[in-house]
Design a protein around this motif. Structure first.
Motif, PDB file in Angstrom:
ATOM      1  N   VAL A   1      -9.543  -5.426  -4.070  1.00 36.35           N
ATOM      2  CA  VAL A   1     -10.215  -6.424  -3.230  1.00 36.35           C
ATOM      3  C   VAL A   1      -9.544  -7.781  -3.356  1.00 36.35           C
ATOM      4  CG1 VAL A   1     -12.381  -7.677  -2.892  1.00 36.35           C
ATOM      5  CG2 VAL A   1     -12.414  -5.205  -3.251  1.00 36.35           C
ATOM      6  N   ALA A   2      -9.167  -8.156  -4.568  1.00 37.45           N
ATOM      7  CA  ALA A   2      -8.467  -9.430  -4.761  1.00 37.45           C
ATOM      8  C   ALA A   2      -7.118  -9.430  -4.051  1.00 37.45           C
ATOM      9  CB  ALA A   2      -8.284  -9.694  -6.254  1.00 37.45           C
ATOM     10  N   GLY A   3      -6.415  -8.312  -4.106  1.00 30.19           N
ATOM     11  CA  GLY A   3      -5.132  -8.227  -3.403  1.00 30.19           C
ATOM     12  C   GLY A   3      -5.287  -8.345  -1.906  1.00 30.19           C
ATOM     13  N   MET A   4      -6.334  -7.735  -1.364  1.00 30.23           N
ATOM     14  CA  MET A   4      -6.594  -7.827   0.067  1.00 30.23           C
ATOM     15  C   MET A   4      -6.966  -9.252   0.482  1.00 30.23           C
ATOM     16  SD  MET A   4      -8.849  -4.321   0.446  1.00 30.23           S
ATOM     17  CE  MET A   4      -9.395  -4.721   2.102  1.00 30.23           C
ATOM     18  N   ALA A   5      -7.811  -9.899  -0.321  1.00 31.27           N
ATOM     19  CA  ALA A   5      -8.347 -11.206   0.061  1.00 31.27           C
ATOM     20  C   ALA A   5      -7.356 -12.343  -0.166  1.00 31.27           C
ATOM     21  CB  ALA A   5      -9.634 -11.477  -0.714  1.00 31.27           C
ATOM     22  N   PHE A   6      -6.649 -12.327  -1.278  1.00 33.86           N
ATOM     23  CA  PHE A   6      -5.826 -13.473  -1.657  1.00 33.86           C
ATOM     24  C   PHE A   6      -4.346 -13.304  -1.334  1.00 33.86           C
ATOM     25  CE2 PHE A   6      -9.249 -13.716  -5.064  1.00 33.86           C
ATOM     26  CZ  PHE A   6     -10.036 -14.577  -4.307  1.00 33.86           C
ATOM     27  N   PHE A   7      -3.888 -12.065  -1.245  1.00 36.26           N
ATOM     28  CA  PHE A   7      -2.463 -11.837  -1.022  1.00 36.26           C
ATOM     29  C   PHE A   7      -2.176 -11.103   0.280  1.00 36.26           C
ATOM     30  CE2 PHE A   7      -3.208 -11.914  -5.628  1.00 36.26           C
ATOM     31  CZ  PHE A   7      -2.417 -13.011  -5.974  1.00 36.26           C
ATOM     32  N   GLY A   8      -3.212 -10.768   1.026  1.00 37.40           N
ATOM     33  CA  GLY A   8      -3.034 -10.138   2.319  1.00 37.40           C
ATOM     34  C   GLY A   8      -2.413  -8.764   2.265  1.00 37.40           C
ATOM     35  N   LEU A   9      -2.582  -8.056   1.162  1.00 37.19           N
ATOM     36  CA  LEU A   9      -1.987  -6.723   1.038  1.00 37.19           C
ATOM     37  C   LEU A   9      -2.745  -5.736   1.910  1.00 37.19           C
ATOM     38  CD1 LEU A   9      -1.355  -6.574  -2.813  1.00 37.19           C
ATOM     39  CD2 LEU A   9       0.238  -7.209  -1.005  1.00 37.19           C
ATOM     40  N   ALA A  10      -2.007  -4.902   2.600  1.00 37.19           N
ATOM     41  CA  ALA A  10      -2.625  -3.927   3.494  1.00 37.19           C
ATOM     42  C   ALA A  10      -2.054  -2.531   3.314  1.00 37.19           C
ATOM     43  CB  ALA A  10      -2.463  -4.354   4.951  1.00 37.19           C
ATOM     44  N   ALA A  11      -0.935  -2.390   2.627  1.00 35.75           N
ATOM     45  CA  ALA A  11      -0.301  -1.082   2.458  1.00 35.75           C
ATOM     46  C   ALA A  11      -0.984  -0.305   1.339  1.00 35.75           C
ATOM     47  CB  ALA A  11       1.186  -1.256   2.134  1.00 35.75           C
ATOM     48  N   ALA A  12      -1.202   0.969   1.584  1.00 27.14           N
ATOM     49  CA  ALA A  12      -1.859   1.813   0.585  1.00 27.14           C
ATOM     50  C   ALA A  12      -1.040   1.910  -0.694  1.00 27.14           C
ATOM     51  CB  ALA A  12      -2.107   3.204   1.153  1.00 27.14           C
ATOM     52  N   SER A  13       0.281   1.870  -0.573  1.00 30.63           N
ATOM     53  CA  SER A  13       1.125   1.935  -1.763  1.00 30.63           C
ATOM     54  C   SER A  13       0.887   0.740  -2.675  1.00 30.63           C
ATOM     55  CB  SER A  13       2.599   2.000  -1.358  1.00 30.63           C
ATOM     56  OG  SER A  13       2.945   0.888  -0.550  1.00 30.63           O
ATOM     57  N   SER A  14       0.636  -0.436  -2.076  1.00 32.00           N
ATOM     58  CA  SER A  14       0.323  -1.621  -2.875  1.00 32.00           C
ATOM     59  C   SER A  14      -1.036  -1.472  -3.546  1.00 32.00           C
ATOM     60  CB  SER A  14       0.331  -2.870  -1.994  1.00 32.00           C
ATOM     61  OG  SER A  14       1.580  -3.042  -1.360  1.00 32.00           O
ATOM     62  N   TYR A  15      -1.981  -0.879  -2.846  1.00 35.37           N
ATOM     63  CA  TYR A  15      -3.301  -0.654  -3.423  1.00 35.37           C
ATOM     64  C   TYR A  15      -3.214   0.192  -4.685  1.00 35.37           C
ATOM     65  CZ  TYR A  15      -5.312  -2.238   1.048  1.00 35.37           C
ATOM     66  OH  TYR A  15      -5.673  -2.963   2.149  1.00 35.37           O
TER      67      TYR A  15
ATOM     68  N   ILE B   1     -16.027 -12.326  -3.872  1.00 32.39           N
ATOM     69  CA  ILE B   1     -14.811 -12.390  -3.055  1.00 32.39           C
ATOM     70  C   ILE B   1     -15.098 -11.939  -1.626  1.00 32.39           C
ATOM     71  CG2 ILE B   1     -12.506 -11.383  -2.756  1.00 32.39           C
ATOM     72  CD1 ILE B   1     -12.321 -11.183  -5.795  1.00 32.39           C
ATOM     73  N   VAL B   2     -15.927 -10.906  -1.488  1.00 38.56           N
ATOM     74  CA  VAL B   2     -16.130 -10.281  -0.179  1.00 38.56           C
ATOM     75  C   VAL B   2     -17.091 -11.069   0.715  1.00 38.56           C
ATOM     76  CG1 VAL B   2     -17.017  -8.224   0.977  1.00 38.56           C
ATOM     77  CG2 VAL B   2     -15.564  -7.992  -1.028  1.00 38.56           C
ATOM     78  N   LEU B   3     -18.150 -11.621   0.150  1.00 39.86           N
ATOM     79  CA  LEU B   3     -19.195 -12.245   0.955  1.00 39.86           C
ATOM     80  C   LEU B   3     -18.684 -13.318   1.920  1.00 39.86           C
ATOM     81  CD1 LEU B   3     -22.206 -12.475  -1.541  1.00 39.86           C
ATOM     82  CD2 LEU B   3     -21.966 -11.010   0.472  1.00 39.86           C
ATOM     83  N   PRO B   4     -17.779 -14.211   1.504  1.00 45.38           N
ATOM     84  CA  PRO B   4     -17.306 -15.226   2.461  1.00 45.38           C
ATOM     85  C   PRO B   4     -16.315 -14.683   3.493  1.00 45.38           C
ATOM     86  CG  PRO B   4     -16.997 -15.940   0.163  1.00 45.38           C
ATOM     87  CD  PRO B   4     -17.242 -14.467   0.163  1.00 45.38           C
ATOM     88  N   ARG B   5     -15.873 -13.461   3.320  1.00 44.55           N
ATOM     89  CA  ARG B   5     -14.834 -12.906   4.185  1.00 44.55           C
ATOM     90  C   ARG B   5     -15.447 -11.889   5.137  1.00 44.55           C
ATOM     91  NH1 ARG B   5      -9.558 -13.421   2.362  1.00 44.55           N
ATOM     92  NH2 ARG B   5      -9.122 -12.430   4.373  1.00 44.55           N
ATOM     93  N   ASN B   6     -15.917 -12.368   6.291  1.00 47.32           N
ATOM     94  CA  ASN B   6     -16.512 -11.461   7.273  1.00 47.32           C
ATOM     95  C   ASN B   6     -15.500 -10.481   7.846  1.00 47.32           C
ATOM     96  OD1 ASN B   6     -19.058 -12.645   7.043  1.00 47.32           O
ATOM     97  ND2 ASN B   6     -18.559 -14.230   8.547  1.00 47.32           N
ATOM     98  N   ASP B   7     -14.218 -10.854   7.805  1.00 52.46           N
ATOM     99  CA  ASP B   7     -13.194 -10.000   8.389  1.00 52.46           C
ATOM    100  C   ASP B   7     -12.960  -8.726   7.581  1.00 52.46           C
ATOM    101  OD1 ASP B   7     -12.265 -11.721   6.366  1.00 52.46           O
ATOM    102  OD2 ASP B   7     -10.179 -11.363   6.946  1.00 52.46           O
TER     103      ASP B   7
END
Length: 346
Positions: A117-131, A180-186
């Motif tokens: 979740v932190a990677g998605m929110a702060f670093f814009g990671l979207a690839a499953a390999s990064s997850y 982390i998630v609550l302020p991010r409606n996207d």
């Protein structure tokens, strides 16, 4: 002659349990195969053999064939994730000598979730390999943290101290995830759905991405079986038998963390599989980790697959996620184990 007479019965007694355990393992594999078939055929719309054969041949023209084509990777993901969680739970219980050890109870799944979740929110990671890499790192850091906290104070890290440290850590990490998630409606809706834990989004691409990590984790854990048998005797006795205790514990823990992180990256945090499965398997396989670990992998795969099938049946045409059903199964088992083990002795 009198010296040889007692030897034959003892040898036979040693062989029979091995044959019996092999038979039970074969039964478990057959049950898993039947559940996999049910997972492909059962859903909001049941399908027949013709549709299955057509989908296996690459056809997805009809509605039923398309449903089968989607259920096959879903079933494979359920098997892979269940085997990973069941095996990692057995390894964690062996490493910590803690009957309450489980990737969810010790907070390891939640640590992997927070990292993703932190990677998605702060670093814009979207690839499953990064997850996957993030999840493994988060799981590893959390495992070390929980063990360190459980070791604070007088005496070593007892099972009860580890369970309490894991529960507290898991609650804290869950709060961080919400913050982390609550302020991010996207991303809020997607993360909430993923946090429940499920295999509905399984695809061949996701399976291919986690497969190398799962194979590495399986190999490390299975090769650690003898070391876990030594650790079960206690650190001092294991060291006296020539076992390198720190190396054995570290290698087994590494394998369990890889399995937890890789499966969580794709399915979300599915709880209680690693707790329920090893306890059930000990009834059939005993405490020898050379048998317990394969049993736990097969039984874990069967449990997650069965939960996925059941979730599709009881809520037709909707579905209930696997994580909800495994929690409903695991929570009573957790309470039973705590009561049976006499918490003061843990």
């Amino acid at each position: 002659m009198t010296l040889k007479e007692p030897v034959a019965p003892d040898t036979t007694a040693r062989r029979r349990p091995g044959r019996l355990r092999a038979l039970w393992l074969l039964v478990a594999v057959v049950v898993l195969a039947a559940l996999m078939l049910a997972s492909i055929t059962v859903g909001a719309r049941d399908v027949g053999w013709n549709d299955i054969l057509a989908a296996l041949g690459g056809s997805a023209e009809g509605f039923d064939e398309a449903a089968v084509a989607k259920r096959i990777p879903r079933t494979l993901l359920a098997v892979a994730a269940g085997a990973a969680l069941g095996l990692s739970g057995a390894v964690m219980q062996g490493v910590t000598r803690n009957p309450l050890a489980d990737p969810g109870i010790l907070g390891i799944n939640m640590g992997a979730s927070l990292a993703i979740v932190a990677g998605m929110a702060f670093f814009g990671l979207a690839a499953a390999s990064s997850y996957i890499w993030l999840a493994i790192a988060g799981a590893a850091v959390t495992a070390v943290f929980v063990y360190t906290v459980g070791s604070i104070g007088r005496g070593p890290a007892t099972p009860l101290k580890l369970a309490l440290a894991g529960a507290a850590t898991s609650a804290a990490l869950a709060s961080f995830v919400s913050a982390i998630v609550l302020p991010r409606n996207d991303m809020a809706q997607g993360v909430r759905s993923w946090q429940i834990g499920g295999v509905g989004g399984g695809s061949y691409e996701s399976i291919t991405q986690i497969l190398p990590f799962l194979l590495a984790g399986f190999a490390i854990c299975l090769l650690s079986a003898r070391g876990l048998n030594s650790l079960a005797l206690g650190d001092d006795l294991a060291a006296g038998l020539g076992e390198r205790v720190a190396l054995a514990r570290g290698a087994a823990s590494l394998g369990a963390v890889i399995l937890c992180g890789a499966s969580t990256a794709v399915t979300g945090p599915i709880a209680f599989v690693g707790l329920v499965v090893p306890h059930a398997c000990r009834l059939l396989a005993g405490v020898d980790h050379r048998w317990l670990l394969p049993f736990s992998a097969v039984a874990g795969a069967a449990l997650v697959t069965a939960a996925d099938v059941l979730g599709r049946i009881i809520a037709r045409p909707a579905e209930i996620d696997v994580g909800i059903l495994t929690a409903l199964i695991g929570a009573p088992v957790f309470i039973y184990i705590v009561r049976r083990q006499k918490v003061r002795a843990l």
